[in-house]
Write a protein that holds these residues in place. Structure first.
Motif, mmCIF file in Angstrom:
data_model
loop_
_atom_site.group_PDB
_atom_site.id
_atom_site.type_symbol
_atom_site.label_atom_id
_atom_site.label_comp_id
_atom_site.label_asym_id
_atom_site.label_seq_id
_atom_site.Cartn_x
_atom_site.Cartn_y
_atom_site.Cartn_z
ATOM 1 N N LEU A 1 27.160 -9.125 8.573
ATOM 2 C CA LEU A 1 26.858 -8.978 7.140
ATOM 3 C C LEU A 1 26.352 -10.298 6.567
ATOM 4 O O LEU A 1 25.381 -10.328 5.800
ATOM 5 N N GLY A 2 27.008 -11.396 6.938
ATOM 6 C CA GLY A 2 26.594 -12.711 6.443
ATOM 7 C C GLY A 2 25.154 -13.014 6.832
ATOM 8 O O GLY A 2 24.341 -13.443 6.013
ATOM 9 N N ALA B 1 36.806 -13.856 16.379
ATOM 10 C CA ALA B 1 35.691 -12.965 16.715
ATOM 11 C C ALA B 1 36.188 -11.611 17.195
ATOM 12 O O ALA B 1 35.762 -11.111 18.230
ATOM 13 N N GLY B 2 37.105 -11.020 16.442
ATOM 14 C CA GLY B 2 37.474 -9.630 16.678
ATOM 15 C C GLY B 2 36.516 -8.739 15.894
ATOM 16 O O GLY B 2 35.456 -9.195 15.443
ATOM 17 N N GLU B 3 36.888 -7.497 15.682
ATOM 18 C CA GLU B 3 36.016 -6.553 14.966
ATOM 19 C C GLU B 3 35.705 -7.045 13.551
ATOM 20 O O GLU B 3 34.579 -6.955 13.081
ATOM 21 N N SER B 4 36.704 -7.601 12.852
ATOM 22 C CA SER B 4 36.437 -8.021 11.468
ATOM 23 C C SER B 4 35.549 -9.268 11.443
ATOM 24 O O SER B 4 34.657 -9.389 10.609
ATOM 25 N N GLY B 5 35.774 -10.181 12.387
ATOM 26 C CA GLY B 5 34.942 -11.389 12.450
ATOM 27 C C GLY B 5 33.491 -11.076 12.770
ATOM 28 O O GLY B 5 32.569 -11.614 12.156
ATOM 29 N N ILE B 6 33.276 -10.186 13.731
ATOM 30 C CA ILE B 6 31.913 -9.816 14.113
ATOM 31 C C ILE B 6 31.230 -9.088 12.944
ATOM 32 O O ILE B 6 30.068 -9.344 12.618
ATOM 33 N N GLY B 7 31.984 -8.183 12.286
ATOM 34 C CA GLY B 7 31.440 -7.481 11.114
ATOM 35 C C GLY B 7 31.003 -8.458 10.038
ATOM 36 O O GLY B 7 29.907 -8.353 9.466
ATOM 37 N N ALA C 1 33.008 -4.824 6.653
ATOM 38 C CA ALA C 1 31.772 -5.624 6.585
ATOM 39 C C ALA C 1 30.681 -5.035 7.490
ATOM 40 O O ALA C 1 29.517 -4.969 7.106
ATOM 41 N N ARG C 2 31.072 -4.614 8.693
ATOM 42 C CA ARG C 2 30.082 -4.030 9.601
ATOM 43 C C ARG C 2 29.464 -2.781 8.972
ATOM 44 O O ARG C 2 28.256 -2.564 9.028
ATOM 45 N N GLN C 3 30.294 -1.952 8.348
ATOM 46 C CA GLN C 3 29.802 -0.713 7.735
ATOM 47 C C GLN C 3 28.816 -1.030 6.614
ATOM 48 O O GLN C 3 27.751 -0.412 6.513
ATOM 49 N N VAL C 4 29.177 -2.006 5.771
ATOM 50 C CA VAL C 4 28.297 -2.384 4.652
ATOM 51 C C VAL C 4 26.959 -2.908 5.185
ATOM 52 O O VAL C 4 25.906 -2.631 4.634
ATOM 53 N N GLY D 1 37.988 -0.640 8.069
ATOM 54 C CA GLY D 1 39.168 -1.503 7.992
ATOM 55 C C GLY D 1 39.891 -1.517 9.315
ATOM 56 O O GLY D 1 39.276 -1.454 10.378
ATOM 57 N N ASN D 2 41.220 -1.522 9.233
ATOM 58 C CA ASN D 2 42.018 -1.614 10.463
ATOM 59 C C ASN D 2 41.874 -0.433 11.372
ATOM 60 O O ASN D 2 42.493 -0.389 12.416
#
Length: 446
Positions: free
Chosen positions: A20-21, A10-16, A144-147, A137-138
């Motif tokens: 999105l999901g 659950a870092g930034e990519s996981g939350i994003g 994903a959050r942006q999309v 991204g990094n």
């Protein structure tokens, strides 16, 4: 039945990925082995996304239709072995985001170093040209959050090899591979060729209509290209000799040739100095040309780019010692990039609120480049315990003024004093911006 999507990490990519999901109607569950930051927890709650922290419920995870795995989770973990045994589909957050942004233009940037700078520079170039572009991204907001929250026409994405390990269909219009140096080999069975192959996955779905932009001066890249053909249109860049197509240097001028008229500008007009930045500037300019950005705009962008405030921001030079404000480095990974990009000996100021950091990632760079670490925080024990064996001098201070004075006292002409804390700032400061400004004030008071 809704598609069961389990997010591991659950870092930034996981939350994003979770946001999105959920937006796309998936049945989402987030599982984090450690603790989830409060702001992320709030976001999950507000969006009615169930989660767990401090452990993984294996039965739930193994019952997923699909798993989005955080780039930080190694395959060696017991959990991932079970997931692979069961044959559950595993993708990265980049793959999920791509699924819902097909038809947009994607510029993806990878490499062992220089990614952040090249990504920010490419974004600046597209922005200056007036395009609807997002930097993801990094380097901040996850793709994903942006999309999910603010989709754009163009995405400039900084991607690590870990994120590329779990792509399936992800296909950038322009893939940039800056360089490959031994890094993170522990995740690739200590085999350089596995790491190289992982970086090259950035081009695996590309076709002739797409571009693969790469550094000709990098032996690992050239060796791999000789063995494994790539189907995209290849555009090289080099500082060794002039080229008919691609990026090169001649008579102290940067030359970018992509389909037609060259973009030519003096090396001395580039905003970013240093050999590694010649490569970064060429890569960004080539990306701009593949998207038909006018050459005046490219020249203007390369000359006007400012590195971000509090991110490797040059402050001043005092008696031959450079001071750099990298207050935005609130985690170990950011400090790794900062240390990696500096060639001179470093006096490093770090510390703050340690979020259970694993400092092992920077130990090698500290050994190689750091002549002293000045700790600045209420509790400096974690840093002292982790790194005191790797640097000759380790000093504890309790505030910015002292830290800057101590750092200056341990620096000699030709050194760099860098604030790159690896920690959050709220023990002594309001936020990382406040910390960066206090650093600049202390430097100017020397």
């Amino acid at each position: 039945m809704a598609h069961k999507l389990i997010i591991l990490g659950a870092g930034e990519s996981g939350i994003g990925a979770a946001l999105l999901g959920k937006q796309q109607g998936y049945d989402v569950f987030v599982s984090e082995g450690g603790t989830i930051k409060d702001n992320y927890k709030q976001e999950l709650a507000v969006n009615h996304i169930p989660f767990e922290e401090g452990h993984h419920s294996w039965d739930v995870i193994l019952g997923a239709d699909e798993i989005v795995k955080s780039p930080g989770i190694p395959e060696k973990t017991e959990l991932m072995k079970k997931v692979r045994e069961k044959g559950v589909v595993v993708i990265s957050e980049i793959e999920l985001a791509y699924r819902f942004s097909k038809g947009k233009k994607i510029i993806a940037i990878t490499g062992s170093n220089g990614k952040s700078t090249t990504t920010a520079l490419t974004y600046h170039l597209f922005k200056t040209a007036g395009l609807d572009v997002a930097m993801v991204g990094n380097i901040g907001v996850s793709y994903a959050r942006q999309v999910a929250t603010a989709p754009a026409e163009y995405y400039v994405i900084e991607i690590s090899s870990f994120q590329l390990d779990d792509i399936v269909e992800f296909k950038p219009n322009v893939a940039i591979l800056l360089n490959i140096t031994p890094d993170h080999l522990d995740r690739y069975d200590y085999k350089m060729e596995n790491y190289v192959a992982s970086k090259f996955r950035i081009a695996m779905n590309q076709t002739k209509e797409d571009y693969f932009v790469y550094c000709m001066d990098d032996p690992e890249i050239m060796q791999h290209l000789a063995q494994q053909p790539i189907y995209s249109t290849l555009i090289p860049f080099t500082i060794m000799k002039p080229l008919k197509e691609g990026g090169s240097i001649a008579n102290e001028q940067l030359q970018i040739l992509v389909d037609g008229e060259p973009v030519i500008m003096s090396m001395y007009d580039l905003a970013l100095k240093g050999k590694h930045n010649l490569y970064n500037s060429m890569a960004a300019a080539i990306a701009g040309r593949t998207m038909d950005i006018r050459k005046e705009k490219i020249r203007e962008s390369l000359a006007s780019f400012k590195s971000l405030e509090h991110r490797m921001e040059y402050v001043t030079t005092v008696k031959g010692v450079d001071f750099i404000n990298d207050s935005k480095a609130t985690n170990v990974n950011s400090v790794w990039f900062a240390l990696e990009s500096i060639e001179k000996p470093i006096v490093l100021i770090m510390g703050g609120v340690d979020k259970g950091n694993d400092y092992s990632a920077i130990r090698d760079l500290v050994k190689e480049k750091v002549k002293a670490i000045i700790c600045m925080g209420v509790d400096n024990t974690p840093i002292i315990d982790a790194l005191s064996k790797d640097t000759p001098v380790m000093i504890s201070t309790s505030g910015m003024m002292d830290a800057v004075r101590e750092a200056y006292a341990h620096a000699t002409k030709g050194d760099v004093v860098m604030l790159s804390p690896a920690c959050a700032s709220f023990d002594l400061f309001k936020n990382y911006e406040d910390r960066g400004r206090k650093f600049k004030e202390a430097v100017k008071a020397l």
